[in-house]
Enzyme design. Structure first.
Site, PDB file in Angstrom:
ATOM      1  CG  ASP A  43       5.956  63.301  83.494  1.00  0.00           C
ATOM      2  OD1 ASP A  43       6.408  63.871  82.489  1.00  0.00           O
ATOM      3  OD2 ASP A  43       4.786  62.888  83.590  1.00  0.00           O
ATOM      4  CG  ASP A  72       0.111  61.753  77.434  1.00  0.00           C
ATOM      5  OD1 ASP A  72      -0.251  62.782  78.041  1.00  0.00           O
ATOM      6  OD2 ASP A  72       1.300  61.509  77.158  1.00  0.00           O
ATOM      7  CE  LYS A 104      -1.512  68.365  80.838  1.00  0.00           C
ATOM      8  NZ  LYS A 104      -0.691  67.185  80.483  1.00  0.00           N
ATOM      9  CD  GLU A 147       0.415  64.092  82.367  1.00  0.00           C
ATOM     10  OE1 GLU A 147       1.468  64.693  82.626  1.00  0.00           O
ATOM     11  OE2 GLU A 147      -0.567  64.643  81.842  1.00  0.00           O
TER      12      GLU A 147
END
Lengths: 242, 608
Positions: free
Chosen positions: B189, B8, B69, B167
């Site tokens: 999420d 992850d 990211k 994810e």
């Protein structure tokens, strides 16, 4: 979680058309199996495979949705790229191609409108004609609406909020009417599903049955063409009035 | 088959997990922490990653990279609004952001690769074997460029990325395994930098995604910024200090804001204390949960629109959702939980640790790919529509959003002019009509034989693979010849650049290991100096003055070499201190034992 120790899942008993009658890898003869009986390599599906055959359903319109979903899941368990991560590039490519075809088949048959369009394409060449004029029974209604739409688009800030608001409200009401029409088209289309399915029941297709089928196909084609025509106008209305 | 790990790669924290038989495990570090902060620091000795880099952030903000990211697959223009929040300078080359650190620049995939390498080392240390294959998760709403950038990061880190998975879907795998969840589920999420909503149908081990939506620029970072802005304003008002002129203070403010936000999930009131530079004193501020909620409510509300859109695309009403699952650290906020519960009308699930559930799911997917687990299968979708530019700057759609992947579309191309030898094709991703409103993915030139206009027929196949990444192939229909297509990504590294970065990464690997050893030796030295001084304080009376001065001398010598770059020298002095304190440790142990025994009755000691 149970663990399956065999290197490949069992191939479903039913056979669907494959691209070739010989294994691409070991050249041994195959009879529609997904995986070669000798070298267990995955085989490519035929590019001519139609979606109904692919998902193991007769060419009808009121399909057994649950059975189709079941077949879709089952075939994914055979072909999905996740099960070919350790295989060589050729097998990976075949798995990818087969799964892409399978996904297209399921996506098309899952949705009743797309399903009908696809069936008409298979049976009569093309799904609908592109309409340039409104359907006869809506002719006047749509003509008036288009005039209103033109007027609305040509309005400027000088025309006052009241005029704009009034026309907008009118167009919105028209839009609701058309959306109801859309629903009616759908109902009429679905009524034809049963007619088509009953014509598919006899095992032999007599010239008489074929003629009836062609008539139903034509009717569905018209409904779909009108539906698309109306949908485009609805989209124009949404765009113009927000 | 070598082991495949699940990773992850998060905005704020990253984790690595593996399958141990039937069970996924997250690898913990020496401190027991499973999360590695996604922070990379450049020190004079080389690179540091994770917790030490996060500590480095306040000391040397200009050379410490976090939240990388957010830059994956992006151009400089895409992130211009938030540049002021980052202490490092950004440039752009070939549509790709480059981060300036010292006299070097790094692309976001290179920085992500440093984090991946740290995770890889962690897993290798834990498992005692080399790790070369991985499944890496990305936000479901990541576009093609962002996915490709993630895959590039894996390559640069020396990992073969066997699958990129979404994810929320990874999280659903973990819930499917542990909670035997079935039916229609919604996975909400909200992570450090991104938001995803996915609606899935779980039946007989098949995890079929019906629709997904999200925002790849909305997460915990954005919530923190609301608190940061308040703190900055108040420091300026009360102390006349402009925080933005002090990059180190800026980072301290950011970290304190994050901590306050986290604490307010469990407490209704909390306090932030910050030491200001130049002897300006302490900034103190009390927050209550209501204030945090009113500062961030609009951001949390921004997640609800994607939820409604996903429901609409799935053809479902909110009340048709059987279960709602919460993923991502930001879902610990009571406000988020309330909003989600209001929207779906049911209490959301959070039985599995929202920080770890994605990594666990990635490990399960790794198990599926390794062929060990055949009973679960993910059928995911592409989050955005794919199309090509046609006349007049309009996009002609080829693949609709929420189409199950892999999927392909074919398009026939011909020429308009006699003797034309190429056709330019521009590929876009997005939901809008006009080219300018969509994301440009790539361009390529299709080669055609020089023939009269309209005669050539080249069929181009656009295939979105199981990673959600586009592959393009072309075939000349007349001759049956296929041609390779050189696709130039609009916002991505070229193959040559990635290859160069892989080489560079190997060159620096040796340096990295050295830096790492130095840092580890220093950390250990600090720990032993502290422990020895504490022991001396308690035990001086138990040893001779000679012994005590020998210990003090050894400690001083260790202190003297601690700052040097020679980890062997530091280790040698550590050993000296350990030898010198050997007797002290023994007598302290005896004393402790004696104390313990004296407080017990004889009978207790004997039965022990």
């Amino acid at each position: 979680m149970s663990r399956n120790l065999t290197s490949q899942p069992p191939s479903p008993a039913r056979a669907i058309p494959m691209a070739r009658s010989m294994c691409w890898h070991c050249q041994s003869e195959i009879h529609g199996e997904y995986l070669c009986g000798r070298c267990v390599k995955v085989q490519p599906l035929s590019k001519e495979l139609d979606y109904f055959t692919c998902l193991n359903t007769p060419r009808i319109l009121n399909i057994d949705e649950e059975a189709v979903e079941q077949t879709f899941y089952e075939l994914n368990r055979t072909f999905h790229p996740d099960f070919y991560a350790n295989k060589d590039e050729s097998e990976k490519a075949i798995s990818l191609g087969n799964t892409a075809l399978l996904n297209a088949a399921y996506r098309t048959l899952k949705d009743p409108i797309q399903r009908a369009e696809y069936l008409i394409r298979l049976e009569a060449g093309s799904a609908k004609e592109i309409r340039t004029a409104p359907p006869a029974d809506l002719f006047e209604e749509i003509l008036e609406l288009q005039e209103d739409l033109e007027e609305f688009r040509s309005l400027s800030s000088e025309d006052g909020a009241e005029t704009v608001g009034k026309l907008r409200a009118k167009l919105q009401a028209d839009r609701e009417t058309l959306e109801r029409r859309q629903e009616q088209f759908k109902v009429r289309l679905f009524e034809k599903f049963g007619v088509w399915d009953s014509l598919q029941r006899p095992s032999v297709e007599t010239p008489e049955i074929r003629a009836k089928k062609d008539a139903v196909l034509k009717e569905m084609q018209d409904i779909l063409s009108n539906r698309t025509y109306v949908r485009n106008i609805v989209n124009d209305l949404i765009e113009a009035t927000g | 088959m070598p082991r495949i790990v699940g990773i992850d790669l998060g905005t704020t924290n990253s984790l690595i997990a593996y399958m141990d038989g039937e069970t996924p495990h997250v690898v913990a570090g020496r401190n027991g922490q499973t999360m590695v902060p996604s922070v990379v620091g450049l020190t004079d000795n080389g690179l540091i990653v994770g917790e030490p880099a996060k500590e480095h952030l306040v000391r040397d903000p200009a050379r410490t990279i976090y939240s990388v990211k957010r830059f994956m697959g992006k151009s400089l223009a895409d992130v211009s609004d938030e540049l002021k929040y980052f202490p490092y300078k950004l440039q752009e080359k070939g549509g790709v952001i480059r981060i300036e650190v010292g006299d070097k620049t790094y692309s976001p995939p290179q920085v992500s690769a440093m984090i991946l390498k740290e995770l890889k080392l962690r897993a290798e240390g834990h498992l005692g074997e080399e790790i070369t294959k991985a499944v890496i998760t990305v936000p479901a709403y990541f576009n093609d460029s962002q996915r490709q950038a993630t895959k590039d990061a894996g390559l640069i880190a020396g990992l073969e990325v066997l699958r990129i998975i979404n994810e929320p879907t990874a999280a659903s795998l973990a819930y499917g395994l542990y909670q035997q969840t079935q039916g229609i589920i919604a996975v909400y999420d909200l992570g450090g930098g991104t938001f995803d909503i996915s609606i899935l149908k779980l039946k007989d081990g098949i995890f079929e995604v019906l629709a997904t939506n999200g925002n790849t620029h909305l997460g915990g970072d954005d919530l923190d910024r609301r608190l940061v802005e308040v703190i900055m304003k108040e420091i300026l008002r009360d102390f006349g200090l402009d925080v933005s002129e002090h990059p180190d203070l800026m980072q301290a403010v950011r970290l304190e804001a994050e901590r306050a936000k986290v604490r307010l999930s469990d407490e209704t009131k909390t306090k932030t204390v910050l030491e200001l530079p130049d002897g300006k004193g302490l900034f103190e501020r009390v927050w209550c949960r209501e204030e945090l909620e009113s500062l961030t409510r609009d951001l949390v509300d921004q997640t609800l629109t994607p939820c409604r859109l996903a429901l609409k695309d799935a053809g479902l009403r909110a009340d048709q959702i059987d279960e709602v699952i919460l993923v991502g650290g930001s879902t610990r906020m009571p406000l988020v939980r309330r909003q989600v519960q209001d929207l779906f009308g049911k209490v959301p699930h959070c039985e599995l640790n929202p920080d770890e559930v994605v990594a666990l799911g990635a490990a399960i997917q790794a198990g599926i790919l390794s062929g060990e687990h055949r009973d679960m299968l993910l059928l995911d979708v592409t989050p955005l529509s794919l199309g090509i530019e046609t006349m007049g700057g309009v996009v002609s759609s080829l693949i609709r959003r929420n189409t199950t992947i892999p999927t392909s579309a074919k398009e026939m191309f011909t020429t308009y002019v006699d003797g034309q030898t190429s056709v330019d094709i521009h590929i876009l991703q997005g939901e809008r009509e006009l080219v300018q409103d969509n994301r440009s993915l790539a361009r390529f030139q299709l080669k055609v034989p020089p023939l009269p206009a309209g005669v050539p027929r080249v069929e181009v196949t656009f295939l979105i693979d199981a990673d959600g990444i586009l592959n393009v192939t072309a075939t000349d229909v007349r001759t049956g010849d296929s041609q390779s297509v050189q696709v130039k990504p609009s916002y991505g590294l070229t193959d040559e650049e990635v290859e160069g970065m892989i080489r560079e990464s190997f060159q620096f690997a040796a340096q990295d290991i050295k830096a790492r050893q130095v840092i580890e030796a220093r950390t250990e030295a600090d720990a032993i100096i502290m422990a020895t001084e504490k022991a001396l304080g308690r035990g001086t009376s138990l040893i001779t003055p000679d012994e005590a001065s020998a210990i003090k001398k050894a400690v001083d010598e260790l202190r003297a070499v601690k700052g040097m770059d020679d980890h062997r020298l530091i280790r040698a002095r550590i050993d000296d201190v350990e030898k010198a304190t050997h007797h002290l440790a023994e007598v302290l142990m005896d004393a402790t034992l004696k104390e313990a025994l004296e407080s017990k009755k004889l009978s207790e000691v004997i039965t022990d």
